[in-house]
Design an enzyme around this catalytic site. Structure first.
Site, PDB file in Angstrom:
ATOM      1  N   ASP A 146       0.855  -1.180   0.000  1.00  0.00           N
ATOM      2  CA  ASP A 146       0.000   0.000   0.000  1.00  0.00           C
ATOM      3  C   ASP A 146       0.892   1.231   0.000  1.00  0.00           C
ATOM      4  O   ASP A 146       1.607   1.472   0.966  1.00  0.00           O
ATOM      5  CB  ASP A 146      -0.920  -0.014   1.218  1.00  0.00           C
ATOM      6  N   ARG A 148      -0.247   4.378  -0.540  1.00  0.00           N
ATOM      7  CA  ARG A 148      -1.068   5.581  -0.442  1.00  0.00           C
ATOM      8  C   ARG A 148      -0.614   6.481   0.700  1.00  0.00           C
ATOM      9  O   ARG A 148      -0.119   6.008   1.707  1.00  0.00           O
ATOM     10  CB  ARG A 148      -2.533   5.209  -0.264  1.00  0.00           C
TER      11      ARG A 148
END
Ligand SMILES: [Zn+2]
Length: 222
Positions: A146, A148
């Protein structure tokens, strides 16, 4: 009292320069209702983000404690209706929730494929055809599970005057990051929609390997 400019103080978190620059606000009617849309430029990543804003039933703009969805762009799920993830139904449900209760959907661009980008996401899908799950496929490509980052989302919320929110999410990492960026999350409101035969395994991986707060059994019709 003095007319001298205030001395530069040591950087307090709230005094940090914003990662986003407000560009324009306009009203857009949609199939989910009529919303105010505010566009922001991300001064770090160069992406454009949008805050979709709905007033509450009493007509007042969102204030502290408002319902907020921080939503990552997903071309495959939202535009093409891909059934490999639940992003499209989640976005629809979030827009309907803020239409009914007031609130904000912060739509973050540059978050395709949990931040790895469209091409890498499709490469990961290709590896999933060979049996890898959503997490191992990213790792096999040498990419983070991930990638983000939520600093821009926190700054968009601050620009809207929000320092505390009720977060529409199943993802404790999103909550942790928003809080690390100075947004108080007073409640997490689950958002379990769009579960189907093609993404059941994907959602199981998000629950079992990535800490998402999802029910134990996600079979269709559950
Ligand atoms: Zn998606």
């Amino acid at each position: 009292m003095t007319d001298l400019p205030a001395p530069t103080s040591p950087a307090a978190p709230s005094a940090a320069p914003s990662q986003v620059r407000f560009e324009v606000e306009t009203t857009v009617p949609t199939t989910h209702g009529t919303f105010r849309m505010r566009a922001y430029a991300d001064t770090v990543t160069g992406a454009d983000h949008v805050a979709v804003v709905a007033s509450g039933p009493d007509g007042s703009p969102p204030s502290d404690g408002a319902l907020v969805r921080v939503h990552s762009e997903c071309l495959t799920g939202e535009t093409f209706g891909s059934l490999k993830c639940e992003c499209g139904p989640q976005l629809d449900a979030a827009l309907e929730a803020i239409r009914d209760h007031g609130g904000v959907v912060v739509y973050l661009r540059g978050h395709e494929g949990r931040g790895i980008g469209l091409v890498a996401k499709l490469r990961a899908y290709r590896l999933q055809e060979d049996g890898l799950d959503t997490l191992d496929a990213n790792l096999a490509l040498g990419l983070p599970a991930d990638a983000r980052e939520y600093g821009a989302a926190a700054d968009v919320l601050r620009d809207l005057g929000l320092s505390s929110i009720r977060l529409l999410s199943n993802n404790p990492e999103k909550r942790r990051q928003l809080e690390a960026h100075g947004i108080e999350v007073v409640e997490t409101v689950p958002l379990v929609v769009g579960v189907g035969a093609f993404n059941e395994g994907y959602l199981d991986t998000k629950r079992d390997r990535m800490g998402h707060e999802l029910p134990g059994h996600l079979g269709t019709g559950a």
